[in-house]
Motif scaffolding. Structure first.
Motif, PDB file in Angstrom:
ATOM      1  N   ARG A  53      32.664  26.150 -73.194  1.00 36.77           N
ATOM      2  CA  ARG A  53      31.473  26.937 -72.846  1.00 36.77           C
ATOM      3  C   ARG A  53      31.457  27.147 -71.341  1.00 36.77           C
ATOM      4  NH1 ARG A  53      27.224  26.327 -76.744  1.00 36.77           N
ATOM      5  NH2 ARG A  53      25.699  27.356 -75.404  1.00 36.77           N
ATOM      6  N   ALA A  54      31.071  28.351 -70.943  1.00 39.83           N
ATOM      7  CA  ALA A  54      30.908  28.621 -69.512  1.00 39.83           C
ATOM      8  C   ALA A  54      29.684  27.869 -69.004  1.00 39.83           C
ATOM      9  CB  ALA A  54      30.730  30.122 -69.312  1.00 39.83           C
ATOM     10  N   GLY A  76      24.455  28.247 -63.968  1.00 41.73           N
ATOM     11  CA  GLY A  76      23.543  27.416 -63.179  1.00 41.73           C
ATOM     12  C   GLY A  76      23.175  26.111 -63.876  1.00 41.73           C
ATOM     13  N   THR A  95      19.812  25.971 -68.434  1.00 35.62           N
ATOM     14  CA  THR A  95      19.573  25.889 -69.873  1.00 35.62           C
ATOM     15  C   THR A  95      20.627  25.011 -70.530  1.00 35.62           C
ATOM     16  OG1 THR A  95      18.537  28.057 -69.930  1.00 35.62           O
ATOM     17  CG2 THR A  95      19.437  27.238 -72.006  1.00 35.62           C
ATOM     18  N   ALA A 107      27.643  38.348 -62.615  1.00 37.13           N
ATOM     19  CA  ALA A 107      26.946  37.469 -63.570  1.00 37.13           C
ATOM     20  C   ALA A 107      26.471  36.179 -62.913  1.00 37.13           C
ATOM     21  CB  ALA A 107      27.865  37.155 -64.746  1.00 37.13           C
ATOM     22  N   VAL A 119       9.973  34.073 -62.150  1.00 31.79           N
ATOM     23  CA  VAL A 119      10.602  33.133 -63.098  1.00 31.79           C
ATOM     24  C   VAL A 119      10.445  31.694 -62.596  1.00 31.79           C
ATOM     25  CG1 VAL A 119      12.774  32.381 -64.130  1.00 31.79           C
ATOM     26  CG2 VAL A 119      12.269  34.825 -63.937  1.00 31.79           C
ATOM     27  N   THR A 156      21.236  31.826 -62.990  1.00 26.45           N
ATOM     28  CA  THR A 156      21.915  33.096 -62.711  1.00 26.45           C
ATOM     29  C   THR A 156      21.416  34.187 -63.667  1.00 26.45           C
ATOM     30  OG1 THR A 156      23.678  32.620 -64.287  1.00 26.45           O
ATOM     31  CG2 THR A 156      23.991  31.838 -62.007  1.00 26.45           C
ATOM     32  N   GLY A 198      23.479  33.882 -66.850  1.00 22.80           N
ATOM     33  CA  GLY A 198      23.019  32.802 -67.731  1.00 22.80           C
ATOM     34  C   GLY A 198      21.731  33.169 -68.430  1.00 22.80           C
ATOM     35  N   CYS A 257      22.721  35.616 -71.177  1.00 25.33           N
ATOM     36  CA  CYS A 257      23.610  35.056 -72.213  1.00 25.33           C
ATOM     37  C   CYS A 257      22.833  34.133 -73.151  1.00 25.33           C
ATOM     38  CB  CYS A 257      24.767  34.290 -71.587  1.00 25.33           C
ATOM     39  SG  CYS A 257      26.067  35.373 -70.965  1.00 25.33           S
ATOM     40  N   ASN A 277      12.521  34.973 -72.460  1.00 24.01           N
ATOM     41  CA  ASN A 277      13.013  35.130 -71.088  1.00 24.01           C
ATOM     42  C   ASN A 277      12.626  36.497 -70.512  1.00 24.01           C
ATOM     43  OD1 ASN A 277      14.071  32.634 -70.649  1.00 24.01           O
ATOM     44  ND2 ASN A 277      16.217  33.257 -70.675  1.00 24.01           N
ATOM     45  N   HIS A 278      12.649  36.564 -69.184  1.00 30.45           N
ATOM     46  CA  HIS A 278      12.181  37.765 -68.499  1.00 30.45           C
ATOM     47  C   HIS A 278      13.165  38.946 -68.554  1.00 30.45           C
ATOM     48  CE1 HIS A 278       9.294  34.925 -66.990  1.00 30.45           C
ATOM     49  NE2 HIS A 278       8.813  35.737 -66.050  1.00 30.45           N
ATOM     50  N   ASP A 281      34.793  34.615 -74.437  1.00 35.50           N
ATOM     51  CA  ASP A 281      34.306  35.729 -73.612  1.00 35.50           C
ATOM     52  C   ASP A 281      33.664  35.236 -72.323  1.00 35.50           C
ATOM     53  OD1 ASP A 281      35.017  37.726 -75.396  1.00 35.50           O
ATOM     54  OD2 ASP A 281      33.043  37.783 -76.357  1.00 35.50           O
ATOM     55  N   THR A 284       7.434  31.041 -69.295  1.00 30.13           N
ATOM     56  CA  THR A 284       8.086  32.047 -70.125  1.00 30.13           C
ATOM     57  C   THR A 284       7.004  32.894 -70.797  1.00 30.13           C
ATOM     58  OG1 THR A 284       8.213  30.370 -71.841  1.00 30.13           O
ATOM     59  CG2 THR A 284      10.201  30.769 -70.571  1.00 30.13           C
TER      60      THR A 284
HETATM   61  C1  LIG Z   1      12.011  24.572 -66.267  1.00 27.60           C
HETATM   62  C2  LIG Z   1      12.616  25.911 -66.602  1.00 27.60           C
HETATM   63  C3  LIG Z   1      11.778  27.012 -66.711  1.00 27.60           C
HETATM   64  C4  LIG Z   1      12.306  28.264 -67.000  1.00 27.60           C
HETATM   65  N1  LIG Z   1      11.469  29.344 -67.104  1.00 27.60           N
HETATM   66  C5  LIG Z   1      11.983  30.576 -67.321  1.00 27.60           C
HETATM   67  C6  LIG Z   1      11.136  31.728 -67.390  1.00 27.60           C
HETATM   68  O1  LIG Z   1       9.925  31.661 -67.249  1.00 27.60           O
HETATM   69  N2  LIG Z   1      11.715  32.925 -67.611  1.00 27.60           N
HETATM   70  C7  LIG Z   1      13.065  33.082 -67.761  1.00 27.60           C
HETATM   71  O2  LIG Z   1      13.528  34.203 -67.930  1.00 27.60           O
HETATM   72  N3  LIG Z   1      13.887  32.011 -67.702  1.00 27.60           N
HETATM   73  C8  LIG Z   1      13.380  30.776 -67.497  1.00 27.60           C
HETATM   74  N4  LIG Z   1      14.221  29.689 -67.449  1.00 27.60           N
HETATM   75  C9  LIG Z   1      15.641  29.863 -67.721  1.00 27.60           C
HETATM   76  C10 LIG Z   1      16.373  30.166 -66.419  1.00 27.60           C
HETATM   77  O3  LIG Z   1      16.128  31.520 -66.060  1.00 27.60           O
HETATM   78  C11 LIG Z   1      17.880  29.925 -66.554  1.00 27.60           C
HETATM   79  O4  LIG Z   1      18.426  30.206 -65.362  1.00 27.60           O
HETATM   80  C12 LIG Z   1      18.672  30.728 -67.524  1.00 27.60           C
HETATM   81  O5  LIG Z   1      18.149  30.764 -68.776  1.00 27.60           O
HETATM   82  C13 LIG Z   1      20.088  30.178 -67.640  1.00 27.60           C
HETATM   83  O6  LIG Z   1      20.791  30.511 -66.513  1.00 27.60           O
HETATM   84  P1  LIG Z   1      21.905  29.527 -65.950  1.00 27.60           P
HETATM   85  O7  LIG Z   1      22.629  30.273 -64.888  1.00 27.60           O
HETATM   86  O8  LIG Z   1      21.311  28.233 -65.568  1.00 27.60           O
HETATM   87  O9  LIG Z   1      22.883  29.388 -67.210  1.00 27.60           O
HETATM   88  P2  LIG Z   1      23.491  28.109 -67.922  1.00 27.60           P
HETATM   89  O10 LIG Z   1      22.415  27.189 -68.336  1.00 27.60           O
HETATM   90  O11 LIG Z   1      24.599  27.539 -67.128  1.00 27.60           O
HETATM   91  O12 LIG Z   1      24.142  28.820 -69.194  1.00 27.60           O
HETATM   92  C14 LIG Z   1      23.327  29.306 -70.216  1.00 27.60           C
HETATM   93  C15 LIG Z   1      24.207  29.850 -71.348  1.00 27.60           C
HETATM   94  O13 LIG Z   1      24.858  31.055 -70.953  1.00 27.60           O
HETATM   95  C16 LIG Z   1      26.261  30.914 -71.004  1.00 27.60           C
HETATM   96  N5  LIG Z   1      26.780  31.621 -69.836  1.00 27.60           N
HETATM   97  C17 LIG Z   1      26.260  31.568 -68.581  1.00 27.60           C
HETATM   98  N6  LIG Z   1      26.910  32.425 -67.774  1.00 27.60           N
HETATM   99  C18 LIG Z   1      27.886  32.993 -68.532  1.00 27.60           C
HETATM  100  C19 LIG Z   1      28.902  33.953 -68.268  1.00 27.60           C
HETATM  101  N7  LIG Z   1      29.021  34.522 -67.065  1.00 27.60           N
HETATM  102  N8  LIG Z   1      29.712  34.332 -69.281  1.00 27.60           N
HETATM  103  C20 LIG Z   1      29.577  33.766 -70.515  1.00 27.60           C
HETATM  104  N9  LIG Z   1      28.632  32.863 -70.830  1.00 27.60           N
HETATM  105  C21 LIG Z   1      27.805  32.477 -69.842  1.00 27.60           C
HETATM  106  C22 LIG Z   1      26.536  29.414 -71.007  1.00 27.60           C
HETATM  107  O14 LIG Z   1      27.736  29.103 -71.638  1.00 27.60           O
HETATM  108  C23 LIG Z   1      25.325  28.910 -71.768  1.00 27.60           C
HETATM  109  O15 LIG Z   1      25.535  29.051 -73.147  1.00 27.60           O
HETATM  110  C24 LIG Z   1      13.714  28.417 -67.169  1.00 27.60           C
HETATM  111  C25 LIG Z   1      14.573  27.311 -67.045  1.00 27.60           C
HETATM  112  C26 LIG Z   1      14.027  26.059 -66.768  1.00 27.60           C
HETATM  113  C27 LIG Z   1      14.963  24.877 -66.636  1.00 27.60           C
END
Ligand SMILES: Cc1cc2nc3c(=O)[nH]c(=O)nc-3n(C[C@H](O)[C@H](O)[C@H](O)COP(=O)(O)OP(=O)(O)OC[C@H]3O[C@@H](n4cnc5c(N)ncnc54)[C@H](O)[C@@H]3O)c2cc1C
Length: 282
Positions: free
Chosen positions: A28-29, A32, A35, A73, A100, A110, A113, A116, A122-123, A164, A192
């Motif tokens: 899995r990628a 940030g 999630t 991304a 957010v 990101t 993320g 994905c 989510n927003h 992917d 959210t």
């Molecule tokens: C306390 C809290 C509150 C939040 N509140 C909100 C909110 O109000 N609104 C909102 O929109 N979001 C909210 N989020 C979610 C936040 O926006 C996260 O950043 C987002 O959902 C996941 O992004 P990440 O970069 O951390 O991805 P990760 O957690 O690293 O990855 C998430 C998933 O995406 C996949 N993935 C990530 N990047 C890629 C890529 N380039 N190619 C293929 N697969 C990929 C990963 O494999 C995984 O399955 C919240 C999160 C937290 C912890």
């Protein structure tokens, strides 16, 4: 709870990342981790290999190419908020990023993320559908570009499958005559969504997407047609959204009944449309 044991790889290039993701079905990628790490702690996901994208600096870029805003991304929500390219070509993305969660989530999380995951609350999924964005996905088999509507396929499901890598999110740059709006009801000030709507108009042509009413963002095509070419004021917008709720089949949960979500969707759409119309007038 502690994480289950997992292998870790930190590729230096997109090619290397794609190759690692393709080599292991259980890879899995990791973007940030906002999630993914949480669901791993809860054992809702148990990847065998984490492919950390942190060193793929090219995927953090935000640039304008012709009439398209290209967002890597791995661009964080904070970098989208600070980007002069976003400010000039599609400022709604920065506005929405700023709402957010909190600064820690925005600094790590990101855009790739966020979409994905395709959490229906989510927003960005409905916003990107309303803006007519497209996504580029790379795998060992090559590169493909899909529209935002095709990209989101179900709750926590997108077209990004095993092997992917999502690389770019492309958003048409706003020109004169373009206006965007987003409105909805959140759980707390930066939570959210319970229901939302994003609207975008360019020269009288509308795109409206509703969030939290189904597994994937829903286009309000009837409302789009009713507004098409119209000089949109409050009366026109109210007439266009009237009855929208009755066309939806949203879920009921602890936050809102289906009936309440229908009402919220209608009100959110009205507000998003009025915001977009006012901005389009300049
Ligand atoms: C306390 C809290 C509150 C939040 N509140 C909100 C909110 O109000 N609104 C909102 O929109 N979001 C909210 N989020 C979610 C936040 O926006 C996260 O950043 C987002 O959902 C996941 O992004 P990440 O970069 O951390 O991805 P990760 O957690 O690293 O990855 C998430 C998933 O995406 C996949 N993935 C990530 N990047 C890629 C890529 N380039 N190619 C293929 N697969 C990929 C990963 O494999 C995984 O399955 C919240 C999160 C937290 C912890």
């Amino acid at each position: 709870m502690l994480l289950r044991e997992v292998s870790y790889a930190r590729p230096a290039t997109v090619e290397e990342a794609v190759s690692l993701l393709g080599e292991h079905d259980g890879a899995r990628a990791l973007a940030g981790g906002q999630t993914l790490v949480n669901v791993m702690k809860q054992r809702a996901a148990s990847p065998d290999v984490l492919v950390d994208l942190a060193d793929l600096d090219e995927l953090r870029a935000i640039s304008v190419s012709g009439t398209t805003l290209e967002i890597g991304a791995m661009a964080t929500l904070s970098s989208i908020m600070r980007s002069s390219e976003v400010e000039v070509s599609r400022p709604i993305l920065a506005e929405v990023a700023a709402t957010v969660a909190d600064v820690q989530v925005r600094n790590r999380g990101t855009l790739g993320g966020n979409i994905c995951v395709n959490d229906p609350t989510n927003h960005f999924p409905p916003l990107l559908v309303a803006l007519g964005a497209s996504m580029t996905i790379v795998s060992a088999g090559g590169e493909r570009t899909v529209s935002a509507e095709e990209f989101f396929v179900g709750v926590f499901e997108t077209l990004v499958g095993v092997g992917d890598l999502l690389t770019w999110i492309s958003v048409p740059a706003a020109g004169k005559g373009t206006g965007d709006g987003m409105d909805g009801v959140t759980l707390g000030a930066h939570g959210t969504y319970v229901a939302n709507a994003a609207a975008s108009v360019t020269d009288g042509s509308w795109r409206i997407a509703l969030g939290c009413v189904a597994a994937v963002p829903q286009r309000a095509t009837g409302v789009e047609e009713a507004l098409s070419g119209a000089d949109v004021d409050e009366a026109v917008a109210r007439a266009a959204v009237e009855g929208l709720g009755a066309t939806l089949d949203p879920p009921s949960d602890v936050h809102a009944s289906a009936e309440y979500r229908r009402s919220l969707a209608e009100t959110s759409a009205l507000r998003a449309i009025l915001q977009a119309a006012e901005r389009a007038r300049g």
